[in-house]
Design a protein around this motif. Structure first.
Motif, PDB file in Angstrom:
ATOM      1  N   ASN A   8      47.946  21.722  74.319  1.00 35.16           N
ATOM      2  CA  ASN A   8      47.330  22.227  75.554  1.00 35.16           C
ATOM      3  C   ASN A   8      47.707  23.655  75.920  1.00 35.16           C
ATOM      4  O   ASN A   8      47.357  24.124  76.993  1.00 35.16           O
ATOM      5  CB  ASN A   8      47.576  21.264  76.721  1.00 35.16           C
ATOM      6  CG  ASN A   8      47.016  19.899  76.433  1.00 35.16           C
ATOM      7  OD1 ASN A   8      45.845  19.743  76.124  1.00 35.16           O
ATOM      8  ND2 ASN A   8      47.865  18.883  76.499  1.00 35.16           N
ATOM      9  N   GLU A   9      48.401  24.379  75.031  1.00 36.92           N
ATOM     10  CA  GLU A   9      48.743  25.777  75.303  1.00 36.92           C
ATOM     11  C   GLU A   9      47.481  26.625  75.473  1.00 36.92           C
ATOM     12  O   GLU A   9      47.403  27.455  76.390  1.00 36.92           O
ATOM     13  CB  GLU A   9      49.601  26.353  74.173  1.00 36.92           C
ATOM     14  CG  GLU A   9      49.983  27.804  74.390  1.00 36.92           C
ATOM     15  CD  GLU A   9      50.668  28.417  73.188  1.00 36.92           C
ATOM     16  OE1 GLU A   9      51.838  28.808  73.328  1.00 36.92           O
ATOM     17  OE2 GLU A   9      50.026  28.502  72.118  1.00 36.92           O
ATOM     18  N   ILE A  10      46.485  26.421  74.638  1.00 35.07           N
ATOM     19  CA  ILE A  10      45.233  27.205  74.718  1.00 35.07           C
ATOM     20  C   ILE A  10      44.513  26.918  76.040  1.00 35.07           C
ATOM     21  O   ILE A  10      44.032  27.835  76.699  1.00 35.07           O
ATOM     22  CB  ILE A  10      44.310  26.859  73.531  1.00 35.07           C
ATOM     23  CG1 ILE A  10      45.047  27.110  72.229  1.00 35.07           C
ATOM     24  CG2 ILE A  10      42.994  27.607  73.641  1.00 35.07           C
ATOM     25  CD1 ILE A  10      45.013  28.471  71.679  1.00 35.07           C
ATOM     26  N   THR A  11      44.449  25.640  76.422  1.00 26.28           N
ATOM     27  CA  THR A  11      43.807  25.284  77.691  1.00 26.28           C
ATOM     28  C   THR A  11      44.569  25.900  78.861  1.00 26.28           C
ATOM     29  O   THR A  11      43.965  26.430  79.795  1.00 26.28           O
ATOM     30  CB  THR A  11      43.736  23.757  77.850  1.00 26.28           C
ATOM     31  OG1 THR A  11      43.042  23.209  76.739  1.00 26.28           O
ATOM     32  CG2 THR A  11      43.020  23.367  79.136  1.00 26.28           C
ATOM     33  N   ALA A  12      45.901  25.846  78.810  1.00 30.06           N
ATOM     34  CA  ALA A  12      46.716  26.433  79.880  1.00 30.06           C
ATOM     35  C   ALA A  12      46.482  27.937  79.971  1.00 30.06           C
ATOM     36  O   ALA A  12      46.440  28.498  81.071  1.00 30.06           O
ATOM     37  CB  ALA A  12      48.191  26.130  79.651  1.00 30.06           C
ATOM     38  N   ASN A  13      46.307  28.606  78.840  1.00 34.34           N
ATOM     39  CA  ASN A  13      46.005  30.029  78.854  1.00 34.34           C
ATOM     40  C   ASN A  13      44.631  30.275  79.491  1.00 34.34           C
ATOM     41  O   ASN A  13      44.487  31.152  80.345  1.00 34.34           O
ATOM     42  CB  ASN A  13      46.041  30.603  77.437  1.00 34.34           C
ATOM     43  CG  ASN A  13      45.716  32.082  77.429  1.00 34.34           C
ATOM     44  OD1 ASN A  13      46.384  32.878  78.078  1.00 34.34           O
ATOM     45  ND2 ASN A  13      44.679  32.436  76.720  1.00 34.34           N
ATOM     46  N   SER A  14      43.648  29.477  79.125  1.00 36.03           N
ATOM     47  CA  SER A  14      42.305  29.625  79.706  1.00 36.03           C
ATOM     48  C   SER A  14      42.318  29.378  81.213  1.00 36.03           C
ATOM     49  O   SER A  14      41.541  29.981  81.952  1.00 36.03           O
ATOM     50  CB  SER A  14      41.323  28.650  79.043  1.00 36.03           C
ATOM     51  OG  SER A  14      41.184  28.961  77.675  1.00 36.03           O
ATOM     52  N   ALA A  15      43.205  28.491  81.673  1.00 36.73           N
ATOM     53  CA  ALA A  15      43.318  28.191  83.101  1.00 36.73           C
ATOM     54  C   ALA A  15      44.164  29.238  83.846  1.00 36.73           C
ATOM     55  O   ALA A  15      44.261  29.191  85.068  1.00 36.73           O
ATOM     56  CB  ALA A  15      43.923  26.803  83.306  1.00 36.73           C
ATOM     57  N   GLY A  16      44.791  30.146  83.108  1.00 38.14           N
ATOM     58  CA  GLY A  16      45.627  31.170  83.730  1.00 38.14           C
ATOM     59  C   GLY A  16      47.036  30.719  84.044  1.00 38.14           C
ATOM     60  O   GLY A  16      47.741  31.354  84.829  1.00 38.14           O
ATOM     61  N   PHE A  17      47.485  29.617  83.405  1.00 38.48           N
ATOM     62  CA  PHE A  17      48.801  29.059  83.698  1.00 38.48           C
ATOM     63  C   PHE A  17      49.896  29.466  82.717  1.00 38.48           C
ATOM     64  O   PHE A  17      51.068  29.322  83.020  1.00 38.48           O
ATOM     65  CB  PHE A  17      48.744  27.533  83.728  1.00 38.48           C
ATOM     66  CG  PHE A  17      47.894  26.972  84.829  1.00 38.48           C
ATOM     67  CD1 PHE A  17      47.654  27.657  85.999  1.00 38.48           C
ATOM     68  CD2 PHE A  17      47.319  25.727  84.685  1.00 38.48           C
ATOM     69  CE1 PHE A  17      46.870  27.141  87.009  1.00 38.48           C
ATOM     70  CE2 PHE A  17      46.535  25.183  85.687  1.00 38.48           C
ATOM     71  CZ  PHE A  17      46.315  25.894  86.850  1.00 38.48           C
ATOM     72  N   TRP A  18      49.532  29.896  81.510  1.00 34.08           N
ATOM     73  CA  TRP A  18      50.555  30.139  80.491  1.00 34.08           C
ATOM     74  C   TRP A  18      50.050  31.181  79.513  1.00 34.08           C
ATOM     75  O   TRP A  18      48.857  31.228  79.208  1.00 34.08           O
ATOM     76  CB  TRP A  18      50.854  28.837  79.745  1.00 34.08           C
ATOM     77  CG  TRP A  18      52.214  28.789  79.130  1.00 34.08           C
ATOM     78  CD1 TRP A  18      52.534  29.065  77.831  1.00 34.08           C
ATOM     79  CD2 TRP A  18      53.437  28.451  79.774  1.00 34.08           C
ATOM     80  NE1 TRP A  18      53.883  28.927  77.636  1.00 34.08           N
ATOM     81  CE2 TRP A  18      54.463  28.544  78.822  1.00 34.08           C
ATOM     82  CE3 TRP A  18      53.774  28.087  81.072  1.00 34.08           C
ATOM     83  CZ2 TRP A  18      55.799  28.280  79.106  1.00 34.08           C
ATOM     84  CZ3 TRP A  18      55.092  27.818  81.369  1.00 34.08           C
ATOM     85  CH2 TRP A  18      56.098  27.915  80.396  1.00 34.08           C
ATOM     86  N   THR A  19      50.969  31.996  78.990  1.00 33.37           N
ATOM     87  CA  THR A  19      50.625  32.992  77.978  1.00 33.37           C
ATOM     88  C   THR A  19      50.941  32.413  76.605  1.00 33.37           C
ATOM     89  O   THR A  19      52.072  31.956  76.378  1.00 33.37           O
ATOM     90  CB  THR A  19      51.442  34.280  78.211  1.00 33.37           C
ATOM     91  OG1 THR A  19      51.153  34.769  79.520  1.00 33.37           O
ATOM     92  CG2 THR A  19      51.103  35.327  77.167  1.00 33.37           C
ATOM     93  N   PRO A  20      49.968  32.410  75.685  1.00 34.57           N
ATOM     94  CA  PRO A  20      50.237  31.876  74.349  1.00 34.57           C
ATOM     95  C   PRO A  20      51.444  32.559  73.708  1.00 34.57           C
ATOM     96  O   PRO A  20      51.650  33.757  73.863  1.00 34.57           O
ATOM     97  CB  PRO A  20      48.958  32.187  73.576  1.00 34.57           C
ATOM     98  CG  PRO A  20      47.898  32.267  74.613  1.00 34.57           C
ATOM     99  CD  PRO A  20      48.585  32.877  75.812  1.00 34.57           C
TER     100      PRO A  20
END
Length: 167
Positions: free
Chosen positions: A97-109
């Motif tokens: 879910n790292e990619i989804t979190a990046n798309s949501a603005g929650f985490w940097t890959p």
């Protein structure tokens, strides 16, 4: 995982979903009232529900891993960033879910917290609009303990953010 209700009204954690993998979410029970100022602790595995603890049937959190929180919705896809509320990853980059979190603005890959030491927790220490690696730090593992300089990561309109995570 601990989530706190800082709103002035009773919150219902029922039907929120959690996941530690790429394909499957686990849903909390339908009705889980949480009083203003109170917390709910989400545990992996199976066990009896109490007014302050629920079990979601996930295996214990791995040494290298990630965890995501999603809004209550039937048949949602974990890759849809519109349903993700929060994300944390530790031990290595590229976790589920790292990619989804990046798309949501929650985490940097590519970013991740160090391994969670046994019997320790990470606490979110930021404002409601803060997300990502810089706002997590090791904390006292006692449920309900927070650093005095940390604000809870919850907006008045929703209290669905992860506050602490431990192994």
């Amino acid at each position: 995982i601990e989530i706190t209700n800082i709103s002035p009204v009773v919150g219902n954690f029922g039907s929120f979903q959690v996941t530690d993998n790429e394909t499957q979410t686990r849903r909390a029970e339908t009705e889980i009232p949480v009083q203003p100022g109170a917390s709910i602790i989400i545990r992996t595995g199976n066990g009896p529900r109490t007014p302050t603890e629920i079990y979601v049937g996930l295996p214990p959190l791995p040494a290298l891993g990630s965890f995501a929180l999603y809004v209550p919705k039937q048949d949602q896809q974990v890759e849809d960033p519109g349903f993700m509320l929060d994300f944390i990853q530790w031990g290595a980059a590229g976790r589920p879910n790292e990619i989804t979190a990046n798309s949501a603005g929650f985490w940097t890959p590519g970013q991740f917290l160090p391994l969670i030491p046994e019997d320790e927790v990470y606490e979110f220490c930021g404002n409601p609009n803060d997300h990502g690696l810089a706002f997590w730090r090791l904390a006292d593992p006692t449920p309900g303990f927070y650093f005095t300089d940390c604000e809870t990561p919850v907006e008045a309109t929703t209290w669905g953010r992860v506050k602490t995570l431990g192994r």
